[in-house]
Each structure stands twice: as C-alpha cells, then as structure tokens.
Scaffold this active site. Structure first.
Site, PDB file in Angstrom:
ATOM      1  N   GLU A 244       0.885  -1.168   0.000  1.00  0.00           N
ATOM      2  CA  GLU A 244       0.000   0.000   0.000  1.00  0.00           C
ATOM      3  C   GLU A 244       0.917   1.210   0.000  1.00  0.00           C
ATOM      4  O   GLU A 244       1.633   1.471   0.960  1.00  0.00           O
ATOM      5  CB  GLU A 244      -0.913  -0.020   1.227  1.00  0.00           C
ATOM      6  N   CYS A 278      -2.911   8.691   3.465  1.00  0.00           N
ATOM      7  CA  CYS A 278      -2.691   8.109   2.144  1.00  0.00           C
ATOM      8  C   CYS A 278      -3.920   8.249   1.248  1.00  0.00           C
ATOM      9  O   CYS A 278      -3.798   8.435   0.036  1.00  0.00           O
ATOM     10  CB  CYS A 278      -2.282   6.647   2.261  1.00  0.00           C
TER      11      CYS A 278
END
Length: 501
Positions: A244, A278
């Site tokens: 990720e 994020c």
C-alpha cells in the site's frame, strides 16, 4: 510514554525518538539487527503451530481479549500515538477506535470466511467430492508507516493473526513505541501465546532484515520507491508481497451537489492529520458552474483552522521533517506555474507546522497534481463536466481512493464505477475506511493487494484444494488401462454437450 520492553539484548545499539512538535527526546529503542530479526521469525514459526491448530472459537476468544485490552488502555495507546506523531490526542483516540472495529470484525468473521467449503464438480468428475480451505501462511512480516501507526498496520496484523499466522512487526522508526506497546498488550492479554506478535524496532536496515528473514509474506506500507526496493528483495525468494503505497486522491463535485457538505468533507479530508493521509483529499475537480462557490466555502472553513500543539488545535505538526520541503516545493511550484493561492501559499510552510493551503487553477502536470503532497494542501480545479472530471481523476499514476459529491446516491455510484480508484465514497470522504467488511487497497503506484474485509483475511492464507473419490467412475479416464474406444466415446459426449451451450 509507557515504558517499553526491548525485543533485543540491552547491549544492542539504540536510537532515540523525538517529538515532531518540539524535537524533545521521547524514548530510546533498540536497533534490532538481522540475527535478532531472523530469531524473531523462527520463534514466530514455532509459536504459530499451536496458534494455527487452535479451534477457531478459541482464536476468536483470544483476539477479542486483546481487543478489550486495547480498549481498556485506549488513553495510553492514544497518548503514545500522539506523542510520536504529533497529532492531537483526540485524533489518536479515533485511530484506536477504528482499529478496534477492524480487529473485532476480523476476529468474529475469520472462521466464516476461511473455513472449508464444498465446491461443485462437473459431469466427468461427479465421482469426486471437492472442497477448498484457506490455511495460515505461517509467519507474516509487516512493515508499518508513521502517519497512522496503529490503524494502518493493524489492517495486516489483526487480519493475519485472525487467519492463524504469527506476525513480526517492524513499525516506522518514528513511531516504534506504538508498535512495542501493541505487542506488549497482546502478550498481557494472551499470555498462553506470548510472542506470537513480535515487534522489532530500528531504521531501514531492520526492515531489510525482516524482508530477508524467511517470512511467508510481507505486508508493506510506504512510498512507491521504497516498495519497489522491498519487492525486489522479496523477489529473490519469491516471498509474496502486499503493498500500500499512498495516493493522490481526487474528489469530483457535480453541479447538483450539496456544496456545504462537499466543502466540509473536502476540508476535513485534506487537512486532518496535517494532510498526512494516504487516502486523503489532494485534488478536487468541480464542474464550472459551482467551482467558485465551492472554493469560497472551502476557504471559509479552512481559514478557521490552525495547526499547533494546543489542545484545541485542528491538527499537529508534520511528523516527518523532510516532508515539509516536499509541501513547500509543491505549493511554490504550483504558484510559479500560474496557480492561484486562495488561502495561504508558500509562506504557510513554517516547520514543523504547515497552515492550510487552498489552490486553484493548478496545471495538471504540476507536482502538486501528480505527486503525493502528504500535507495540508488541496487543489480545486474547474472542469467542464463530469466526463472531464473522471478523465482527470483517472489520469493520475496513483489509484487508491476517491470521492464523489452529487445529489443522488445512485448517480454518484455510477460516477464512482467509472473511477479506477480501489475505494470510492459517495457524498462523504474516507467512508470506506470505517467499514471493516470492505477491502482496502489500490493499483498502479498505490500498490496492490488488499487488507480489510474478506479479501484481507484471505490475503494472509494459502488455498488448499482437495478432491476425494467417492466411487469408481464408469468412465475412468486417468489410467493407461482405459481403452481408446472409451476415451473417444467420452470426447464425443463432451463435444456434443458443449455444442448445445
């Protein structure tokens, strides 16, 4: 901060964590070397045998006891997160609460998702009974980030443990205390399986040692550049890898959207946690008819927010000192390229704090639109229509999260379906992050693989397929003793069957 127990001998070299807000030292932690990391992995493999053999109900019971321990010590955990990241204690407490939700879901749903299930066979395999089961991998390595040092890595840690694995966790060198406390609480809550979750601390060299330690899968959160390096090491041993790697998330606002709700969500999505999220909001594409009004509403809300260390501050400092320079470069570059700063500007950057910045008219090839800023900055550009908004949103090399604001949920879902992001919220931002059953992850430079939900549980397992012959078939085709005429008859039968469909 809570006193931590080193995972390595006291003679090991140490490093000091410091407050992002003041620079004052917080604690010392050992630099876990390659031998100690390998030993932690070997120990985890030994302990995993008993953990993986437990009845699912017992594993669930243990994990829920750990969840209870985290909830009981929520204030301590939140304070540790706050000290290490600089975020307000209230924000840190919400991070813990979200983590508890996900851990509860993983514990309660692991058996349902991973248990053995029957699979239908076909015409020529009617004599077989088929099934599949998801088995633990063994030891999972997790390399976590500093921006959400509990919630993000627990998307791998909690789900991997629920799936029957042991875990070796390497937190960011900026937030090791959170990782150490997490393992201590597990050991205290589940003493019969103490050590099943081990935290190793240190810089990049410790992460490299974990990657090379023989783990059965590595889950990584960080930048695309670092992910490529880690993945290259994993490739040497064909170690499965889950990545990720951040995002450049876009919000689309249509002409019929509730602009008050959209502005409120955009400001929170862009500025909370100092923009260090994020899947936070970095780009906004608003149709031209409502662009000016949306900008005014965003500026009005954002101008009321102030960063700082006070209890009533909207958000804290930049946790990673080097990120301040990235933010300044993006803002200055955008303004130099012709963008207008509706709020703040290059002068908003004053380490360790960055005041809110709202830009408009940012060229699509500017760094502020193509690179992850990871700061309290949002660009709101006008577009002719939804088609152009979708095209621009999809043009990014990142594809993690996104949001759509429009009058109806059905039309919003239709727009969401056109976006390449791995997760999309309609009429909210980051709505998916609070739903444990939804998988989370992206593609392109945002990485690959999924955490959370059923896919997140399965991500930490190996599938085993099994067939059991129930009786001798009338047409036994897996033998050299089968006459040629029998094989030909089977082929004719299959050909005839499949021509009809």
């Amino acid at each position: 901060m809570t006193e931590t127990t080193p995972a390595v001998p006291s003679s090991a070299p140490v490093f000091t964590t410091r407050s992002p807000a003041t620079g004052e030292p917080l604690a010392e932690h050992p630099v876990t070397g390659a031998e100690e990391v390998a030993a932690a992995t070997d120990r985890g493999r030994t302990l995993q045998t008993a953990w993986g053999a437990l009845p699912p109900a017992r594993r669930k019971e243990h994990l829920l006891r750990w969840k209870k321990a985290l909830a009981t010590d929520l204030d301590t955990v939140a304070r540790t997160i706050s000290e290490e990241t600089g975020k307000p204690v209230g924000d840190a407490a919400l991070e813990v609460v979200l983590t508890l939700e996900h851990l509860a879901w993983a514990a309660r749903n692991a058996h349902r998702v991973l248990r053995r299930r029957k699979v239908r066979t076909g015409l020529f395999t009617v004599h077989q009974r088929a099934s599949l089961v998801h088995r633990p991998l063994g030891v999972v390595g997790v390399i976590g980030p500093w921006n959400y040092p509990l919630y993000t890595p627990m998307g791998s840690i909690g789900y991997a443990l629920a799936a029957g694995n042991a875990v070796v966790f390497k937190p960011s060198e900026l937030t090791p205390g959170t990782g150490v406390l997490l393992a201590e609480l597990f050991d205290a809550a589940v003493p019969a399986h103490a050590g099943l979750l081990t935290t190793v601390t240190g810089p990049a060299s410790t992460g490299d040692a974990l990657t090379r330690s023989g783990v059965d899968k590595l889950a990584f959160t960080g930048s695309p550049g670092t992910a490529r390096k880690v993945m290259a090491v994993c490739a040497e041993t064909l170690t499965p890898f889950l990545a990720e790697c951040g995002g450049k998330d876009a919000v689309i606002v249509t002409a019929d959207a509730d602009l008050s709700a959209a502005a409120d969500a955009i400001v929170w999505g862009a500025l909370s946690n100092a923009g260090q999220t994020c899947a936070g909001v970095e780009r906004v594409y608003a149709v031209r008819e409502i662009h000016t009004e949306l900008c005014e509403r965003v500026v009005e809300r954002a101008s009321a927010l102030r960063p700082g260390a006070a209890a009533d501050s909207a958000y804290g400092p930049m946790t990673l000192a080097g990120q301040v320079g990235v933010v300044e470069r993006h803002v200055s570059g955008a303004v130099s390229a012709g963008a207008r700063a509706l709020l703040g500007g290059p002068e908003s950057v004053s380490a360790p704090y960055v005041a809110p910045v709202v830009l408009t008219g940012v060229p699509e090839d500017a760094a502020a639109m193509t690179e992850e800023t990871f700061g309290p900055v949002v660009a709101i550009n006008a577009v002719a229509d939804v088609d152009e908004a979708v095209e621009r949103a999809n043009a990014s090399r990142y594809a993690l999260g996104a949001a759509v604001f429009c009058r109806g949920g059905r039309s919003g879902a239709a727009i969401a379906a056109r976006l390449r992001a791995g997760a999309v919220s309609v009429n909210s931002v980051l709505g998916f992050a609070a739903v444990p059953a939804l998988p989370f992850g992206g593609s392109r430079d945002s990485g690959f693989g999924r955490i959370h939900g059923e896919e997140g549980l399965r991500a930490f397992t190996a599938v085993q397929s099994t067939t059991v012959q129930r009786f001798t078939p009338p047409l036994a085709l897996t033998s050299f003793e089968v006459p040629a005429a029998t094989r030909e008859r089977a082929v004719r039968m299959a050909r005839s069957l499949h021509r009809r469909r």
